[in-house]
Design a protein around this motif. Sequence first.
Motif, PDB file in Angstrom:
ATOM      1  N   ARG A  12      12.819   1.220  -5.148  1.00  0.00           N
ATOM      2  CA  ARG A  12      13.707   0.592  -4.165  1.00  0.00           C
ATOM      3  C   ARG A  12      15.159   0.815  -4.580  1.00  0.00           C
ATOM      4  O   ARG A  12      15.516   0.669  -5.740  1.00  0.00           O
ATOM      5  CB  ARG A  12      13.417  -0.901  -4.040  1.00  0.00           C
ATOM      6  N   VAL A  13      15.990   1.139  -3.601  1.00  0.00           N
ATOM      7  CA  VAL A  13      17.405   1.410  -3.870  1.00  0.00           C
ATOM      8  C   VAL A  13      18.264   0.428  -3.087  1.00  0.00           C
ATOM      9  O   VAL A  13      18.181   0.361  -1.857  1.00  0.00           O
ATOM     10  CB  VAL A  13      17.776   2.851  -3.475  1.00  0.00           C
ATOM     11  N   LEU A  14      19.076  -0.338  -3.797  1.00  0.00           N
ATOM     12  CA  LEU A  14      20.080  -1.187  -3.165  1.00  0.00           C
ATOM     13  C   LEU A  14      21.456  -0.615  -3.495  1.00  0.00           C
ATOM     14  O   LEU A  14      22.006   0.165  -2.733  1.00  0.00           O
ATOM     15  CB  LEU A  14      19.943  -2.631  -3.645  1.00  0.00           C
ATOM     16  N   ARG A  15      21.995  -0.937  -4.668  1.00  0.00           N
ATOM     17  CA  ARG A  15      23.290  -0.372  -5.066  1.00  0.00           C
ATOM     18  C   ARG A  15      23.207   0.536  -6.284  1.00  0.00           C
ATOM     19  O   ARG A  15      24.212   1.116  -6.682  1.00  0.00           O
ATOM     20  CB  ARG A  15      24.296  -1.499  -5.345  1.00  0.00           C
ATOM     21  N   LEU A  16      22.012   0.644  -6.871  1.00  0.00           N
ATOM     22  CA  LEU A  16      21.871   1.441  -8.084  1.00  0.00           C
ATOM     23  C   LEU A  16      21.066   2.703  -7.824  1.00  0.00           C
ATOM     24  O   LEU A  16      20.015   2.667  -7.177  1.00  0.00           O
ATOM     25  CB  LEU A  16      21.174   0.607  -9.175  1.00  0.00           C
ATOM     26  N   ASP A  17      21.557   3.827  -8.332  1.00  0.00           N
ATOM     27  CA  ASP A  17      20.779   5.063  -8.294  1.00  0.00           C
ATOM     28  C   ASP A  17      19.594   4.933  -9.250  1.00  0.00           C
ATOM     29  O   ASP A  17      19.709   4.314 -10.317  1.00  0.00           O
ATOM     30  CB  ASP A  17      21.646   6.255  -8.708  1.00  0.00           C
ATOM     31  N   ILE A  18      18.470   5.512  -8.887  1.00  0.00           N
ATOM     32  CA  ILE A  18      17.284   5.409  -9.727  1.00  0.00           C
ATOM     33  C   ILE A  18      16.943   6.757 -10.358  1.00  0.00           C
ATOM     34  O   ILE A  18      17.380   7.810  -9.888  1.00  0.00           O
ATOM     35  CB  ILE A  18      16.070   4.864  -8.942  1.00  0.00           C
ATOM     36  N   GLN A  19      16.170   6.699 -11.435  1.00  0.00           N
ATOM     37  CA  GLN A  19      15.892   7.891 -12.233  1.00  0.00           C
ATOM     38  C   GLN A  19      15.145   8.949 -11.434  1.00  0.00           C
ATOM     39  O   GLN A  19      15.420  10.136 -11.551  1.00  0.00           O
ATOM     40  CB  GLN A  19      15.091   7.484 -13.482  1.00  0.00           C
ATOM     41  N   ASP A  20      14.172   8.537 -10.606  1.00  0.00           N
ATOM     42  CA  ASP A  20      13.391   9.498  -9.832  1.00  0.00           C
ATOM     43  C   ASP A  20      13.207   8.983  -8.408  1.00  0.00           C
ATOM     44  O   ASP A  20      12.280   8.228  -8.120  1.00  0.00           O
ATOM     45  CB  ASP A  20      12.020   9.722 -10.478  1.00  0.00           C
ATOM     46  N   PRO A  21      14.088   9.357  -7.481  1.00  0.00           N
ATOM     47  CA  PRO A  21      13.987   8.873  -6.099  1.00  0.00           C
ATOM     48  C   PRO A  21      12.764   9.388  -5.360  1.00  0.00           C
ATOM     49  O   PRO A  21      12.436   8.891  -4.285  1.00  0.00           O
ATOM     50  CB  PRO A  21      15.282   9.387  -5.454  1.00  0.00           C
ATOM     51  N   ASN A  22      12.071  10.356  -5.927  1.00  0.00           N
ATOM     52  CA  ASN A  22      10.893  10.931  -5.271  1.00  0.00           C
ATOM     53  C   ASN A  22       9.576  10.412  -5.838  1.00  0.00           C
ATOM     54  O   ASN A  22       8.502  10.907  -5.476  1.00  0.00           O
ATOM     55  CB  ASN A  22      10.921  12.460  -5.401  1.00  0.00           C
ATOM     56  N   LEU A  23       9.645   9.421  -6.721  1.00  0.00           N
ATOM     57  CA  LEU A  23       8.427   8.975  -7.393  1.00  0.00           C
ATOM     58  C   LEU A  23       7.373   8.457  -6.415  1.00  0.00           C
ATOM     59  O   LEU A  23       6.195   8.790  -6.528  1.00  0.00           O
ATOM     60  CB  LEU A  23       8.758   7.881  -8.417  1.00  0.00           C
ATOM     61  N   ASN A  24       7.764   7.644  -5.439  1.00  0.00           N
ATOM     62  CA  ASN A  24       6.773   7.101  -4.516  1.00  0.00           C
ATOM     63  C   ASN A  24       6.072   8.193  -3.731  1.00  0.00           C
ATOM     64  O   ASN A  24       4.863   8.142  -3.507  1.00  0.00           O
ATOM     65  CB  ASN A  24       7.434   6.107  -3.555  1.00  0.00           C
ATOM     66  N   ALA A  25       6.834   9.203  -3.313  1.00  0.00           N
ATOM     67  CA  ALA A  25       6.235  10.312  -2.573  1.00  0.00           C
ATOM     68  C   ALA A  25       5.233  11.061  -3.451  1.00  0.00           C
ATOM     69  O   ALA A  25       4.169  11.490  -2.989  1.00  0.00           O
ATOM     70  CB  ALA A  25       7.316  11.264  -2.068  1.00  0.00           C
ATOM     71  N   LYS A  26       5.556  11.222  -4.726  1.00  0.00           N
ATOM     72  CA  LYS A  26       4.636  11.887  -5.655  1.00  0.00           C
ATOM     73  C   LYS A  26       3.366  11.065  -5.833  1.00  0.00           C
ATOM     74  O   LYS A  26       2.259  11.611  -5.914  1.00  0.00           O
ATOM     75  CB  LYS A  26       5.317  12.099  -7.015  1.00  0.00           C
TER      76      LYS A  26
ATOM     77  N   SER B 249       0.832  -1.200   0.000  1.00  0.00           N
ATOM     78  CA  SER B 249       0.000   0.000   0.000  1.00  0.00           C
ATOM     79  C   SER B 249       0.870   1.255   0.000  1.00  0.00           C
ATOM     80  O   SER B 249       1.937   1.293   0.617  1.00  0.00           O
ATOM     81  CB  SER B 249      -0.900   0.008   1.242  1.00  0.00           C
ATOM     82  N   LEU B 250       0.383   2.288  -0.692  1.00  0.00           N
ATOM     83  CA  LEU B 250       1.060   3.587  -0.684  1.00  0.00           C
ATOM     84  C   LEU B 250       0.364   4.597   0.216  1.00  0.00           C
ATOM     85  O   LEU B 250       0.844   5.715   0.366  1.00  0.00           O
ATOM     86  CB  LEU B 250       1.128   4.149  -2.117  1.00  0.00           C
ATOM     87  N   GLN B 251      -0.773   4.202   0.791  1.00  0.00           N
ATOM     88  CA  GLN B 251      -1.559   5.112   1.616  1.00  0.00           C
ATOM     89  C   GLN B 251      -1.568   4.650   3.071  1.00  0.00           C
ATOM     90  O   GLN B 251      -1.800   3.478   3.353  1.00  0.00           O
ATOM     91  CB  GLN B 251      -2.997   5.190   1.088  1.00  0.00           C
ATOM     92  N   GLU B 252      -1.350   5.576   3.994  1.00  0.00           N
ATOM     93  CA  GLU B 252      -1.304   5.223   5.414  1.00  0.00           C
ATOM     94  C   GLU B 252      -2.623   4.638   5.905  1.00  0.00           C
ATOM     95  O   GLU B 252      -2.641   3.830   6.828  1.00  0.00           O
ATOM     96  CB  GLU B 252      -0.929   6.449   6.251  1.00  0.00           C
ATOM     97  N   ASN B 253      -3.739   5.056   5.276  1.00  0.00           N
ATOM     98  CA  ASN B 253      -5.048   4.592   5.749  1.00  0.00           C
ATOM     99  C   ASN B 253      -5.446   3.234   5.187  1.00  0.00           C
ATOM    100  O   ASN B 253      -6.533   2.742   5.456  1.00  0.00           O
ATOM    101  CB  ASN B 253      -6.130   5.624   5.404  1.00  0.00           C
ATOM    102  N   ILE B 254      -4.584   2.602   4.393  1.00  0.00           N
ATOM    103  CA  ILE B 254      -4.833   1.230   3.920  1.00  0.00           C
ATOM    104  C   ILE B 254      -3.812   0.334   4.612  1.00  0.00           C
ATOM    105  O   ILE B 254      -2.678   0.199   4.167  1.00  0.00           O
ATOM    106  CB  ILE B 254      -4.715   1.113   2.389  1.00  0.00           C
ATOM    107  N   PRO B 255      -4.191  -0.283   5.716  1.00  0.00           N
ATOM    108  CA  PRO B 255      -3.229  -1.000   6.552  1.00  0.00           C
ATOM    109  C   PRO B 255      -2.838  -2.357   5.972  1.00  0.00           C
ATOM    110  O   PRO B 255      -3.488  -2.880   5.056  1.00  0.00           O
ATOM    111  CB  PRO B 255      -3.983  -1.175   7.869  1.00  0.00           C
TER     112      PRO B 255
END
Length: 289
Positions: free
Chosen positions: A207-221, A119-125
């Motif tokens: 998800r970030v392990l050893r590789l930088d990703i194109q948009d690290p803020n995508l999930n927040a958006k 889930s991406l929403q706090e209200n969906i447990p």
Amino acid sequence: MTIKESELILNPDGSIYHLNLKPENIAHTILLVGDQNRVEKISKHFDHIEFKTQKREFKTHTGTYKGKRITVLSTGIGPDNVDIVLNELDALVNIDFKTRQVKESLTKLDIIRIGTSGSLQENIPVDAFVLSTHGLDLNGLLRSYQIDHIANPEIEKTFIQHANWSSHKATPVVICGSETLEKKLESDLTHKGLTATAGGFYGPQGRVLRLDIQDPNLNAKMDNFNFNGVVISNFEMETSAIYGLSKLLGHDALSLNAIIANRANGTFSKNPLAAIEKLISYTLNKLVE
């Protein structure tokens, strides 16, 4: 038009290439799961099982539940596998394998995904059920098909602007699920939302392990995206492909997910197996109401 052997590939026994199925082997109600081990977790509830087969990750059981004929089939992980499964399921009911011609009278399937996701929403447990009203294709699979007539450009445009979506990535597509199946499978136990479908588990889902990703803020958006009350509820790897291909082919499709992780607050289900078992029982019983 006769479909060439290179396009519709059949095994020596007359079954379709990847799924190893013949038309008589499937019901018109199909339950899709990712994990092949989940097939038995569903079919153990059947009154009886009439048919079993497996080829690669594609495992199929067909039987009856409280008198209703149902097929449960594993897709494996990802939209690329869904492309195989949906096209071959449709071929089983809508193409004559002997003449290699599309049938004049087309058959509609009911296709329901029983899956797990975060889930991406706090209200969906965790342990909750999400019913996907829409699928958001972020992986580009549906762009291989002619999809303009089933897309939702207003939602897509709003999301692209909101996420500052890179032009180097596939343009997102939004597809609605089946309203008929939504009415049949909804209840007070289901949360509704738009399900985002990625083409991978790590970078494509932020998800970030050893590789930088194109948009690290995508999930927040995605967390705070809202289109007239439609929010992105969860993130997984199959729903948009199932919705898009089903709609193009004339089938009804709906995705139900047991939430085993909440990405917004960092929690994970204490008993994910129990959560999926509850969703299996819920879905089977709603189908026979």
